[in-house]
Design an enzyme around this catalytic site. Structure first.
Site, short mmCIF file in Angstrom:
data_model
loop_
_atom_site.label_atom_id
_atom_site.label_comp_id
_atom_site.label_asym_id
_atom_site.label_seq_id
_atom_site.Cartn_x
_atom_site.Cartn_y
_atom_site.Cartn_z
N ASN A 170 1.15 7.03 28.83
CA ASN A 170 0.58 7.46 30.12
C ASN A 170 1.06 8.83 30.56
O ASN A 170 0.48 9.42 31.48
CB ASN A 170 0.89 6.40 31.18
N THR B 220 -10.56 1.63 24.80
CA THR B 220 -9.97 2.97 25.06
C THR B 220 -8.61 3.00 24.38
O THR B 220 -8.51 3.32 23.21
CB THR B 220 -9.89 3.27 26.57
N GLU C 40 -0.18 -1.70 27.23
CA GLU C 40 0.33 -0.46 26.64
C GLU C 40 1.84 -0.53 26.48
O GLU C 40 2.58 -0.68 27.45
CB GLU C 40 -0.07 0.73 27.52
N LYS D 2 -11.92 -5.41 27.63
CA LYS D 2 -11.05 -4.32 27.23
C LYS D 2 -10.06 -4.07 28.34
O LYS D 2 -10.31 -4.36 29.52
CB LYS D 2 -11.83 -3.04 26.91
N THR E 69 -7.84 -0.17 34.30
CA THR E 69 -9.29 -0.43 34.12
C THR E 69 -9.46 -1.62 33.23
O THR E 69 -8.89 -1.67 32.14
CB THR E 69 -9.97 0.76 33.48
#
Length: 473
Positions: A468, A196, A338, A222, A247
């Site tokens: 985000n 993702t 991230e 992932k 996730t």
């Protein structure tokens, strides 16, 4: 699909009634070195897999559907650890049910990215079962009970474009659109289909030996955000007081023959010391799932499955190999966090129990104050101490026995910050040198026991907020 280039520094301006402050952020380190081609011979025998674009994601160059099949003539054992979040996604519930019905046997995994199929009600359950049934048709000699496990990742609260997904699965039957294979390229396509906000496909392989026989293990995962997993075996509830974490999806495939109960036991142990020991942002997903398949393709036709009761020595070797491999995959998720600019190992030693050490390491790893100080390269070790002291331990805590130090990744001497509860006269220049490195270790010694635990975490950056702040748009 090319790897994401490192993001250039951004300029932010903060306004007040009296002044304007310009903040220049750091460039995100390149992750391209973390993904390299592997020889076809590195992968376990008896699996075919692929990744393709079926239309879940808008851009046709982005893969969004992975199919993995075991082709071994031997029974394939399956084990999984799932999120303990109360809002379990439909694929989590369905996969748990498949494992319960089959007694820990499964021959296929189907994964979509771009939509989590979480909090989607009755329609979500129907769609997850539809993915399972369609993938079952790709298996030779399909059984009466479903043998496919399903995973989904992406935005929560949206239903799947199920017709597109089923069409993509169907195309992997016999025909010109079939791309299932066992080469590195096939494994890489599957790994890319998991992604993702990941910036590179997370794929690893290793070889190991048990009783003089060689086996192979390969896996992919992932995750880059909403990462702080707390997973357990099927239907196992969260422990009292457990934190909500992540996730993250992953699968590990091996050609060793392992009994279902021992595969589950080994995976539970491994996950506690790998995927349940990482944190990017301290948030638990509705979809977290790690699956292991063991198809016995490298074992002899009559060779017994490895089992913890029948052959505890062989089982112990397999368990430790699985744990080390799971830790390698888990660390890739943190490195791809991230907006992350740091990879930080948090080591806690001298605790009364492993759980105590693990909880302290978790608390340090999820502290926003610690993580922002790491990004700002500010050796504010008082925040580490405050996080440590906020955890209630199973034995009396003694602040006068606590040591804290920074351990550089280049092998040079550690820098003591606190010794027996007393602050050291810290060389701030040296502290800055260590904390400026991309990799470093925070070591905390509690001095009240002999147990230890590790956690892997990253920093909080402006880029994390940017990603985000507009994830759905």
């Amino acid at each position: 699909m090319p790897l994401t280039a490192p993001r250039l520094p951004a300029v932010w301006k903060r306004f007040s009634s009296t002044a304007t402050t310009t903040i220049v952020t750091k460039a995100i380190p390149s992750k391209s070195h973390l993904h390299k081609p592997l020889p076809d011979s590195a992968f376990p025998r008896g699996y075919v897999l692929t990744g393709l674009h079926c239309g879940v994601k808008k851009k046709p160059e982005l893969l969004d559907l992975a199919v993995i099949l075991s082709t071994s003539p031997r029974p394939t054992s399956a084990a999984a650890c799932f999120t303990r979040n109360a809002f379990k996604a439909a694929p989590v519930i369905v996969s748990q049910e498949v494992l319960q019905r089959t007694g820990g046997r499964a021959r296929a995994i189907v994964v979509n990215s771009g939509c989590a199929n979480a909090v989607t009600g009755k329609q979500g359950m129907e769609d997850a079962w539809a993915m399972v049934r369609e993938t079952d048709t790709l298996l030779p000699n399909p059984q009466s009970s479903s043998e496919t496990l399903v995973m989904s990742t992406g935005v929560i609260g949206q239903t799947l474009p199920i017709a597109k997904i089923l069409s993509g699965i169907r195309a992997q039957g016999l025909g010109e659109k079939r791309t299932l294979g066992s080469t590195f390229e096939a494994w890489e396509r599957a790994a890319r289909a998991f992604m993702t906000t990941d910036t590179f496909p997370k794929l690893r392989a290793r070889t190991f030996a048990i009783n003089g026989k060689e086996y192979k293990m390969a896996g992919m995962d992932k995750g880059a955000g909403m990462i702080h997993p707390d997973m357990g075996p099927p239907a196992q509830p969260a422990a009292p007081g457990a934190q909500l974490h992540a996730t993250l999806l992953g699968c590990i495939l091996t050609d060793a023959a392992v009994s279902p109960r021992s595969l589950q036991s080994a995976l539970t142990y491994a996950v506690d010391r790998s995927f349940n020991s990482i944190s990017v942002d301290g948030d638990m997903s509705t979809n977290d799932t790690i699956i292991v398949l063991a198809n016995g393709a490298a074992a002899g036709a009559e060779e017994a499955e490895i089992d913890e009761e029948r052959d505890p020595e062989a089982y112990e070797i397999f368990k430790q190999e699985l744990t080390a491999f799971a830790a390698d995959l888990a660390k890739l998720v943190v490195r791809d966090g991230e907006g992350a600019t740091k990879f930080v190992t948090v080591t806690v030693e001298g605790a009364p129990t492993y759980k105590d050490a693990h909880r302290v390491a978790s608390r340090i790893s999820t502290s926003a104050l610690v993580k922002t100080a790491l990004f700002g390269e500010d050796a504010n070790w008082g925040r580490i101490l405050a996080a440590t002291g906020s955890v209630t331990l199973s034995a009396a805590f003694d602040p006068t026995r606590v040591n804290v130090s920074f351990v550089p990744a280049d092998g040079t001497a550690p820098l003591p910050l606190l010794v027996n509860g007393e602050p050291e006269k810290v060389d701030e220049v040296r502290a800055k040198e260590i904390i400026s490195q991309e990799d470093l270790e925070i070591k905390v010694e509690l001095g009240i026991g002999s147990e230890s635990a590790k956690y892997w975490t990253c920093d909080f950056s402006y880029e994390y907020v940017r990603i985000n702040g507009d994830y759905r748009t």
